[in-house]
Motif scaffolding. Structure first.
Motif, PDB file in Angstrom:
ATOM      1  N   PRO A  31      -2.703   0.435  47.594  1.00 37.82           N
ATOM      2  CA  PRO A  31      -1.652  -0.298  46.892  1.00 37.82           C
ATOM      3  C   PRO A  31      -0.264   0.105  47.403  1.00 37.82           C
ATOM      4  CG  PRO A  31      -2.518   1.429  45.494  1.00 37.82           C
ATOM      5  CD  PRO A  31      -3.352   1.434  46.747  1.00 37.82           C
ATOM      6  N   ASP A  71      -6.476  -4.189  45.265  1.00 35.90           N
ATOM      7  CA  ASP A  71      -6.166  -3.071  44.373  1.00 35.90           C
ATOM      8  C   ASP A  71      -5.618  -3.633  43.067  1.00 35.90           C
ATOM      9  OD1 ASP A  71      -3.022  -3.046  45.027  1.00 35.90           O
ATOM     10  OD2 ASP A  71      -4.202  -3.270  46.851  1.00 35.90           O
ATOM     11  N   GLY A 103     -11.488  -2.970  42.743  1.00 36.02           N
ATOM     12  CA  GLY A 103     -10.241  -2.214  42.824  1.00 36.02           C
ATOM     13  C   GLY A 103     -10.397  -0.875  43.533  1.00 36.02           C
ATOM     14  N   ARG A 104     -11.642  -0.542  43.944  1.00 36.31           N
ATOM     15  CA  ARG A 104     -11.882   0.772  44.570  1.00 36.31           C
ATOM     16  C   ARG A 104     -12.669   0.677  45.871  1.00 36.31           C
ATOM     17  NH1 ARG A 104     -13.959   0.988  39.414  1.00 36.31           N
ATOM     18  NH2 ARG A 104     -16.082   1.225  40.219  1.00 36.31           N
ATOM     19  N   GLN A 119     -11.334  -1.488  51.299  1.00 37.95           N
ATOM     20  CA  GLN A 119     -10.314  -1.292  50.269  1.00 37.95           C
ATOM     21  C   GLN A 119      -8.934  -1.131  50.905  1.00 37.95           C
ATOM     22  OE1 GLN A 119     -10.757  -1.558  47.003  1.00 37.95           O
ATOM     23  NE2 GLN A 119      -8.563  -1.299  46.716  1.00 37.95           N
TER      24      GLN A 119
END
Lengths: 246, 246
Positions: free
Chosen positions: A81, A144, A50-51, A78
């Protein structure tokens, strides 16, 4: 975008992902890789946290209770979002699971259960919501992770509503028609989509919703939709007219 | 439209519905009313047959194997279906059930399975599809019954494609963006929406699709959607931009 392979293994992990990183997995993901997917040491999979984007990882060690992963290379950077909140009166069990998964697929960055007068569900399992959000991200290649917020009453939600955020609420009592035009005419800036319970909003709630400065009352057509269908339909319209499908 | 009560009992029946009509139910609906819903003689429910609108009916007799219904009054006249075809590469079992139900909710009048090169399902249970279409109509108060067609190969479908009907096909290889504009610019007249298998269309299929005179190649955004999600999203856009949500 190239055709996405739903069969590739993608695993959400907590660890920091950087070149050369090596880290152990907990019992549950180890069990999933070894006993559900029947992977072995040396096999590869995709991981994300998610990062730090998506990485190809190799199972460098596979003991009964702890697999170790070694990062091979980053496969995707990445992504940022969408700044899109999804607010919803919770449903029961399987239908809530489904709704959460669908909202994540559609790009919601925040998942916020909202208790209204006609909401039939009083207890929400936030851990289960988080697990469903992760599963949807794993399955659909989303990098994300949606933020799962604790449930809040409608009035409390509106009392602290951010002035700059447009609230799109779907109302089966609204006159049918004009959905795309209503969204197109909405103010610039971030949005939230609110789907009420299947009994609809009560008149006082509707009146209160209409006092939000940037509000769009949306009709989803002449047929009545189940709440999980309304979720996907409303988010599709918002993404197409105002979001990242433009 | 008034808030719809999902808890009211609505039953699809075969019988002709007219003032004063009285007719027996078969074993399965009798069992459903008596043993699942625990209704009794004298109780009322709503019935529809896809042709004669919706009626309030009273259970005039309830024997173990045959209930008899007596019509009380028409509650809604028959509605005209949307002239919207939903074409799809079939999915497995529960996900196909779900997709069929959602397509009916979204107003599809024709449900047409289409076999493509990357379709993973080879056998389709049309009776089960019909049962799901009826269940969705019962649950969501839809009075016209979607037509379930037998599966057909993509080439056979296109070989007899009606010249006046626009074919909207959702393509995850299309450049993201412009979905609403593409639909808005499409020719007037009836539409069909085609959702391919989760592996996407192969290049030859895509090239063939693009030869259809009235064709719209639609992107459903930068994220990859499960096929059942894509179904609702695409039908929502079509209804909002070109259908009965305008």
């Amino acid at each position: 975008m190239a055709a996405y392979d739903f069969s590739s293994v993608r695993l959400f992990v907590d660890a920091a992902l950087a070149p050369g990183a090596e880290f152990p997995l907990g019992l549950e993901p180890t069990n999933y890789l070894a006993n559900v997917l029947r992977l072995r040491a040396g096999d590869e999979l995709l991981v994300f946290n998610g990062r730090d984007g998506e990485w190809r990882a190799r199972i460098s060690d596979l003991k009964k209770r702890a697999a170790t992963l070694e990062l091979v290379e980053q496969t995707r950077p990445q992504t940022a979002p969408c700044d899109l909140w999804y607010l919803f009166a919770p449903l029961k069990h399987a239908r809530l699971d489904y709704m959460v998964q669908k909202a994540v697929e559609m790009g919601a960055a925040v998942l916020q259960p909202v208790m209204t007068r006609r909401t039939q569900v009083s207890r929400i399992n936030l851990d289960r919501m988080r697990a469903n959000a992760i599963e949807a991200a794993e399955q659909c290649g989303i990098l994300d992770l949606a933020e799962v917020r604790a449930e809040v009453g409608l009035e409390a939600l509106l009392a602290t509503w951010p002035a700059g955020r447009t609230l799109v609420f779907c109302d089966e009592d609204a006159a049918a028609g004009g959905a795309a035009a209503a969204l197109g005419a909405a103010a610039e800036g971030p949005l939230a989509v609110l789907i009420g319970p299947e009994g609809g909003f009560d008149p006082a709630e509707r009146a209160r919703l209409m006092t939000v400065p940037k509000v769009v009352r949306l009709s989803l057509g002449p047929r009545i939709l189940r709440a999980d269908t309304a979720a996907v339909a409303a988010l599709a319209l918002v993404q197409a007219v105002r979001g990242d499908w433009r």
